[in-house]
Design an enzyme around this catalytic site. Structure first.
Site, PDB file in Angstrom:
ATOM      1  N   GLN A   1       1.865   6.655   9.045  1.00 11.95           N
ATOM      2  CA  GLN A   1       1.750   5.275   8.524  1.00 11.95           C
ATOM      3  C   GLN A   1       1.361   4.657   6.960  1.00 11.95           C
ATOM      4  O   GLN A   1       1.850   3.613   6.808  1.00 11.95           O
ATOM      5  CB  GLN A   1      -0.088   5.116   9.224  1.00 11.95           C
ATOM      6  CG  GLN A   1       0.412   5.217  10.357  1.00 11.95           C
ATOM      7  CD  GLN A   1      -0.973   3.931  11.409  1.00 11.95           C
ATOM      8  OE1 GLN A   1      -1.427   2.841  10.752  1.00 11.95           O
ATOM      9  NE2 GLN A   1      -1.330   4.500  12.523  1.00 11.95           N
TER      10      GLN A   1
ATOM     11  N   ASN B   1       6.118 -12.716   0.911  1.00 11.85           N
ATOM     12  CA  ASN B   1       4.788 -12.876   2.084  1.00 11.85           C
ATOM     13  C   ASN B   1       5.525 -11.397   2.878  1.00 11.85           C
ATOM     14  O   ASN B   1       4.601 -11.617   3.730  1.00 11.85           O
ATOM     15  CB  ASN B   1       5.037 -13.637   2.411  1.00 11.85           C
ATOM     16  CG  ASN B   1       4.458 -13.668   4.331  1.00 11.85           C
ATOM     17  OD1 ASN B   1       3.504 -14.109   4.408  1.00 11.85           O
ATOM     18  ND2 ASN B   1       5.107 -14.078   5.294  1.00 11.85           N
TER      19      ASN B   1
ATOM     20  N   VAL C   1      -4.643  -0.088   0.781  1.00 16.99           N
ATOM     21  CA  VAL C   1      -4.586   0.432  -0.189  1.00 16.99           C
ATOM     22  C   VAL C   1      -2.138  -0.063  -1.102  1.00 16.99           C
ATOM     23  O   VAL C   1      -2.405  -0.727  -1.996  1.00 16.99           O
ATOM     24  CB  VAL C   1      -3.880   1.515  -0.671  1.00 16.99           C
ATOM     25  CG1 VAL C   1      -3.424   2.234  -2.044  1.00 16.99           C
ATOM     26  CG2 VAL C   1      -5.275   2.253   0.191  1.00 16.99           C
TER      27      VAL C   1
ATOM     28  N   ARG D   1      -4.426 -15.688  12.690  1.00 10.27           N
ATOM     29  CA  ARG D   1      -3.615 -14.951  14.074  1.00 10.27           C
ATOM     30  C   ARG D   1      -2.222 -14.896  13.791  1.00 10.27           C
ATOM     31  O   ARG D   1      -1.078 -16.090  13.913  1.00 10.27           O
ATOM     32  CB  ARG D   1      -3.826 -16.776  15.282  1.00 10.27           C
ATOM     33  CG  ARG D   1      -5.907 -16.581  15.248  1.00 10.27           C
ATOM     34  CD  ARG D   1      -5.620 -17.162  17.146  1.00 10.27           C
ATOM     35  NE  ARG D   1      -5.340 -19.233  16.622  1.00 10.27           N
ATOM     36  CZ  ARG D   1      -6.189 -19.527  15.539  1.00 10.27           C
ATOM     37  NH1 ARG D   1      -7.310 -19.644  15.763  1.00 10.27           N
ATOM     38  NH2 ARG D   1      -5.588 -20.763  15.257  1.00 10.27           N
TER      39      ARG D   1
ATOM     40  N   ASP E   1      16.694  -8.925   3.422  1.00 12.51           N
ATOM     41  CA  ASP E   1      15.694  -7.434   3.784  1.00 12.51           C
ATOM     42  C   ASP E   1      14.983  -6.684   3.264  1.00 12.51           C
ATOM     43  O   ASP E   1      15.448  -6.348   1.905  1.00 12.51           O
ATOM     44  CB  ASP E   1      16.519  -6.128   4.472  1.00 12.51           C
ATOM     45  CG  ASP E   1      15.745  -5.296   4.934  1.00 12.51           C
ATOM     46  OD1 ASP E   1      14.911  -5.296   4.954  1.00 12.51           O
ATOM     47  OD2 ASP E   1      16.561  -4.643   5.793  1.00 12.51           O
ATOM     48  N   ILE E   2      13.756  -7.025   3.024  1.00 16.76           N
ATOM     49  CA  ILE E   2      12.997  -6.493   1.067  1.00 16.76           C
ATOM     50  C   ILE E   2      13.052  -4.965   0.918  1.00 16.76           C
ATOM     51  O   ILE E   2      13.285  -4.175   0.140  1.00 16.76           O
ATOM     52  CB  ILE E   2      11.659  -7.078   1.025  1.00 16.76           C
ATOM     53  CG1 ILE E   2      10.696  -6.242   2.142  1.00 16.76           C
ATOM     54  CG2 ILE E   2      11.499  -8.939   1.472  1.00 16.76           C
ATOM     55  CD1 ILE E   2       9.464  -6.987   1.294  1.00 16.76           C
TER      56      ILE E   2
ATOM     57  N   LYS F   1      -1.295  -1.308  13.800  1.00 19.24           N
ATOM     58  CA  LYS F   1      -2.090  -2.487  14.724  1.00 19.24           C
ATOM     59  C   LYS F   1      -3.854  -0.807  14.682  1.00 19.24           C
ATOM     60  O   LYS F   1      -3.103   0.383  14.658  1.00 19.24           O
ATOM     61  CB  LYS F   1      -1.889  -2.672  16.093  1.00 19.24           C
ATOM     62  CG  LYS F   1      -0.501  -3.090  16.567  1.00 19.24           C
ATOM     63  CD  LYS F   1      -1.132  -4.426  17.270  1.00 19.24           C
ATOM     64  CE  LYS F   1      -0.108  -5.318  17.103  1.00 19.24           C
ATOM     65  NZ  LYS F   1       0.276  -6.102  16.707  1.00 19.24           N
TER      66      LYS F   1
ATOM     67  N   TYR G   1      -2.755  -0.047   4.527  1.00 21.15           N
ATOM     68  CA  TYR G   1      -2.663  -1.493   4.651  1.00 21.15           C
ATOM     69  C   TYR G   1      -3.144  -1.942   3.334  1.00 21.15           C
ATOM     70  O   TYR G   1      -3.045  -2.288   2.208  1.00 21.15           O
ATOM     71  CB  TYR G   1      -3.173  -2.304   5.722  1.00 21.15           C
ATOM     72  CG  TYR G   1      -2.880  -3.695   5.629  1.00 21.15           C
ATOM     73  CD1 TYR G   1      -1.720  -3.929   5.870  1.00 21.15           C
ATOM     74  CD2 TYR G   1      -4.147  -4.607   5.453  1.00 21.15           C
ATOM     75  CE1 TYR G   1      -1.233  -5.647   5.642  1.00 21.15           C
ATOM     76  CE2 TYR G   1      -3.361  -5.705   5.034  1.00 21.15           C
ATOM     77  CZ  TYR G   1      -1.884  -6.695   5.625  1.00 21.15           C
ATOM     78  OH  TYR G   1      -2.019  -7.726   5.289  1.00 21.15           O
TER      79      TYR G   1
ATOM     80  N   SER H   1      -4.372  -9.896   0.372  1.00 25.73           N
ATOM     81  CA  SER H   1      -4.790 -10.185   1.735  1.00 25.73           C
ATOM     82  C   SER H   1      -6.392  -9.267   1.593  1.00 25.73           C
ATOM     83  O   SER H   1      -6.947  -8.767   0.577  1.00 25.73           O
ATOM     84  CB  SER H   1      -4.993  -8.230   2.868  1.00 25.73           C
ATOM     85  OG  SER H   1      -5.675  -8.277   3.583  1.00 25.73           O
TER      86      SER H   1
END
Length: 282
Positions: A111, A95, A201, A237, A68-69, A101, A199, A145
């Site tokens: 968030q 990874n 950043v 996906r 668990d990172i 969402k 996300y 990403s």
């Protein structure tokens, strides 16, 4: 009982967050292409063992270790396990990550804190404890990403300059990531020069951290030939993206696996941001 010396000479690959999605696809590909032990790791033991069974049914034989990172003790336990059993690691693929969402109504400040805690700070903790274990000729791949590159362009010129500079330190990067969280919680991140995407950043942080570590490895372990890179798997996906994304998880695994299996003696890419097997401008 297999001898201690057998394991010390066995190569080993570790993939974080690999019970599903791109992580699982990376393990699948490494099982087929890498001559060594390949580990599924995940926070949840049950899900990790389920992933191993899935791959067993495809004729593949990965192993499992809990990791668990977000739990420092879990990171230390896993690091001690790989050091004890294999004398280190040959391939490390970071990874594990999360994303809210677009429809999520959680306040932006929350968030930001949660996303950065996992995607940047916890990934950094894994690197802190695992990089010293990476053997000569090792490969480290940090899954970033495409949003890190687009997010970078939305940062203020001052922030862009720091994130592109050759002399940014890990401490400075950590302070900047923390500043984003603090400003996001106050609703002041836009005035602070940040994009409106936590996300993105978090993945800017992962990409820049990869570059910092690459410079450090070249300086501190110049003869060891270790290569570390950040990569974009593409729009895949998974639970993080959306059902409409064009790539399957197996297609998303192609670039991370390519970087993990760079030929022995290769000197590049190193400290780069890579997408579709090509070094991208940063």
């Amino acid at each position: 009982e297999t001898s201690f010396y057998f394991y010390m000479s066995t190569k080993v690959a570790v993939v974080t967050g690999s019970n599903k999605g791109i992580g699982l696809a990376i393990v699948r590909a490494l099982c087929k292409q890498f001559n060594g032990d390949v580990y599924v790791t995940s926070r949840d033991v049950g899900r990790g063992e389920e992933a191993v069974k899935t791959l067993n049914s495809e004729g593949l034989k990965p192993k499992f270790h809990q990791l668990d990172i977000n739990d420092l003790n879990s990171i230390k336990n896993a690091a001690a396990y790989f050091k004890g059993k294999y004398g280190g690691v040959d391939i490390l693929i970071n990874n594990a990550g999360i994303a809210f969402k677009a429809s999520d109504t959680t306040p932006f400040g929350v968030q930001a804190e949660v996303t950065l805690r996992t995607n940047f700070f916890a990934t950094r903790d894994v690197l802190t404890h695992f990089l010293p274990l990476v053997k000569a000729g090792g490969r480290v791949v940090n899954v970033s990403s495409m949003l890190s590159a687009s997010g970078l362009k939305q940062c203020s010129p001052e922030l862009q300059q720091r994130f592109r500079s050759e002399d940014i330190t890990e401490d400075e990067l950590v302070a900047l990531m923390q500043r984003f969280v603090d400003e996001a919680k106050k609703g002041e991140h836009k005035q602070g020069g940040w994009p409106d995407m936590s996300y993105a950043v978090s993945k800017i942080g992962v990409t820049v951290l990869s570059m910092i570590h690459a410079r450090r490895l070249s300086k501190e372990r110049p003869k060891d030939g270790i290569l570390i890179n950040a990569c974009c798997p593409g729009w895949v996906r998974t639970e993080i993206a959306a059902p409409g994304a064009p790539k399957s998880p197996d297609e998303g695994a192609i670039t991370p696996v390519y970087l993990a299996l760079l030929a022995p003696g290769a000197t590049e890419p190193h400290g780069k941001y890579v997408s579709d097997k090509e070094v991208q401008p940063w």
